[in-house]
Design a protein around this motif. Sequence first.
Motif, PDB file in Angstrom:
ATOM      1  N   SER A   5      -3.591  -1.387   0.436  1.00  0.00           N
ATOM      2  CA  SER A   5      -4.879  -2.081   0.443  1.00  0.00           C
ATOM      3  C   SER A   5      -4.971  -3.016  -0.757  1.00  0.00           C
ATOM      4  O   SER A   5      -4.317  -2.812  -1.789  1.00  0.00           O
ATOM      5  N   LEU A   6      -5.806  -4.046  -0.595  1.00  0.00           N
ATOM      6  CA  LEU A   6      -6.044  -5.046  -1.630  1.00  0.00           C
ATOM      7  C   LEU A   6      -7.544  -5.166  -1.832  1.00  0.00           C
ATOM      8  O   LEU A   6      -8.268  -5.505  -0.890  1.00  0.00           O
ATOM      9  N   SER A  32     -10.078 -12.895  -7.639  1.00  0.00           N
ATOM     10  CA  SER A  32      -9.080 -12.087  -8.351  1.00  0.00           C
ATOM     11  C   SER A  32      -8.809 -10.779  -7.610  1.00  0.00           C
ATOM     12  O   SER A  32      -9.665 -10.265  -6.882  1.00  0.00           O
ATOM     13  N   LEU A  33      -7.609 -10.244  -7.805  1.00  0.00           N
ATOM     14  CA  LEU A  33      -7.233  -8.954  -7.237  1.00  0.00           C
ATOM     15  C   LEU A  33      -7.625  -7.861  -8.224  1.00  0.00           C
ATOM     16  O   LEU A  33      -7.109  -7.792  -9.334  1.00  0.00           O
ATOM     17  N   LYS A  34      -8.555  -7.005  -7.820  1.00  0.00           N
ATOM     18  CA  LYS A  34      -9.028  -5.935  -8.687  1.00  0.00           C
ATOM     19  C   LYS A  34      -8.132  -4.700  -8.612  1.00  0.00           C
ATOM     20  O   LYS A  34      -7.928  -4.012  -9.606  1.00  0.00           O
ATOM     21  N   LYS A  35      -7.596  -4.435  -7.407  1.00  0.00           N
ATOM     22  CA  LYS A  35      -6.806  -3.215  -7.256  1.00  0.00           C
ATOM     23  C   LYS A  35      -5.858  -3.333  -6.062  1.00  0.00           C
ATOM     24  O   LYS A  35      -6.219  -3.880  -5.027  1.00  0.00           O
ATOM     25  N   PHE A  36      -4.642  -2.841  -6.249  1.00  0.00           N
ATOM     26  CA  PHE A  36      -3.653  -2.728  -5.174  1.00  0.00           C
ATOM     27  C   PHE A  36      -3.274  -1.256  -5.051  1.00  0.00           C
ATOM     28  O   PHE A  36      -2.936  -0.611  -6.045  1.00  0.00           O
ATOM     29  N   LYS A  65      -0.550   8.231  -3.749  1.00  0.00           N
ATOM     30  CA  LYS A  65      -0.556   6.768  -3.704  1.00  0.00           C
ATOM     31  C   LYS A  65      -0.429   6.228  -5.124  1.00  0.00           C
ATOM     32  O   LYS A  65      -0.904   6.839  -6.082  1.00  0.00           O
ATOM     33  N   ILE A  66       0.230   5.091  -5.232  1.00  0.00           N
ATOM     34  CA  ILE A  66       0.367   4.428  -6.522  1.00  0.00           C
ATOM     35  C   ILE A  66      -0.669   3.305  -6.582  1.00  0.00           C
ATOM     36  O   ILE A  66      -0.915   2.613  -5.587  1.00  0.00           O
ATOM     37  N   ILE A  67      -1.302   3.151  -7.735  1.00  0.00           N
ATOM     38  CA  ILE A  67      -2.414   2.214  -7.875  1.00  0.00           C
ATOM     39  C   ILE A  67      -2.127   1.240  -9.015  1.00  0.00           C
ATOM     40  O   ILE A  67      -1.782   1.651 -10.129  1.00  0.00           O
TER      41      ILE A  67
END
Length: 541
Positions: A216-217, A225-229, A238-240
């Motif tokens: 997820s993005l 901006s990308l806040k979290k992947f 899961k890796i964050i």
Amino acid sequence: MLMCKEKSLIKKYIRFFVCILMLSFVTAAYAEQAEENAAAMQNENNCQAPENTAVQTRNQETAEQNTPQNIAPKAPDNTEQNITDSQAGISTDEPYAEEWDLTARSNLRTFIATMGGTIQEEYLYLKDMFKEQYADVVQLLRDECVFILIPEAPRKEFEIEVIGDKLLNLKSTIAAGDSLGSLLNGWFSFPTILQFVDKSKDIYSLNSLKLNHPFSLLVDLNDKSLKKFEYEFDNTHKIILQQTGGSYEVTVEEIVYDYQLCFLQGTVSSNFYNAVINTGETGTFAIRLADIFSYDIDFAREIREGDTFSALVEKRYRDGNFNGYGRIIAARFVNNDVLYEAFLFHDSEQEGKLSYFDRTGKALQKAFLRTPVHFTRISSNFTMARKHPILGITRAHPAIDYAAPKGTPVMAVGDGTVMRAAYTGGYGHLILLKHKGGLESQYAHLSGYAKGVRNGAKVVQGQVIGYVGSTGLSTGPHLDFRIKKNGQYVNPANIIIPSKAPLGNEQMEAYLLTVHEVELLADGTKKLEEYDAQSWLDGIR
């Protein structure tokens, strides 16, 4: 206040009519293009095969003469269905579908770009307006809305979660060819992405993403901006990659599931695997259940028609969807009229680990598994005199051969060290493991080795080390399995293997209470809904 409500209502009606108008234009363009292409194709066919057309015409006239009018079939009225299909853009097999799709997307981009209001208002409005009749158009709208608002996003189909007014969470799965670079290069340079890979290497290597695994993005529409992947590298973690201040931190989290306890049972009629499938469960559950009893039951040789099994197992759910199995907290297997029981409890030797024990507290786990492969048949037994099928000479065959399809996983029967993993003459691809107590196990005729299996590597019981093949002197795919004790070959079927330590006296009181609770759940005295997965055995998994 009243005037504001009226303006809002007028705005809603305007959007409604604009949507309908745009869909009408798209449908009209599609129909017009369809007619033009159909006419062009007909003209082309007429020019290329006039003789065939004449023959078809004569055949049609003959058929009409020979068909009584009172039984002539009536053509179904497909007008309404055809319109719906056209509006939904379903007919993608036609040669003009791609051209129409590009035109529709262009028009939709213009339409969406002119819409006012917040992203949440507009997205939910479009979703609610068209979800019932025009599913394909809705997907088109959703994707184009994302790509217009977030040009940095990779070109994939997303499930969209709207968070507040200015946050979108885009959910999808890894497809063939995807990499961390292809997913994030809209936001970050290649050197920066390499830094992320380096940061995560101690947790999980992001160099290789697994096919069909979710990611997820989380994007902030204020500045794109990308806040979290987030990337789920297995079923439990899961890796964050998350923005923290002016930098990005890499962490790992456990995936949160909902668990439902279920009681499953079945009877073997042909083989154990099919018996599990016939209960409506998956092959994964069959393997899990077989693993529990694999120290006492040889599932290749000892399963009989009429054998029965039952289990209390956690089924795992996420967002209401089944997502595999959790813990099997108890199981029973009646094999050839002998009852085997297994109850999950705290390990007798290692803190923070769970193991299976029988009713008396004796550990089921032994130093060796009974078989290194699941659900196979024995094609040749241990013997000191056998005529070799290729060489034609009689010699010892101190092994058990398990016939199985090429590629079937082969497991280490016990903890050990790889002494040899190489092609070895008539054995073909061979693995030799050294275990404690002067024991060695040998696996021959493999098609290949599992990742990380090489000379000197440590392996654990049940770990996949290779795959069934037919290399070396072999007439077909099978596993040649041998065991040595103090340098001498012994029959794997007869070797006495020690068990793990039983539960101590200080553990038995709590264990017997757990067994009692399990039996209340199994016989229906206690409702399965009362089971609390988070507190059972301290939530250890």
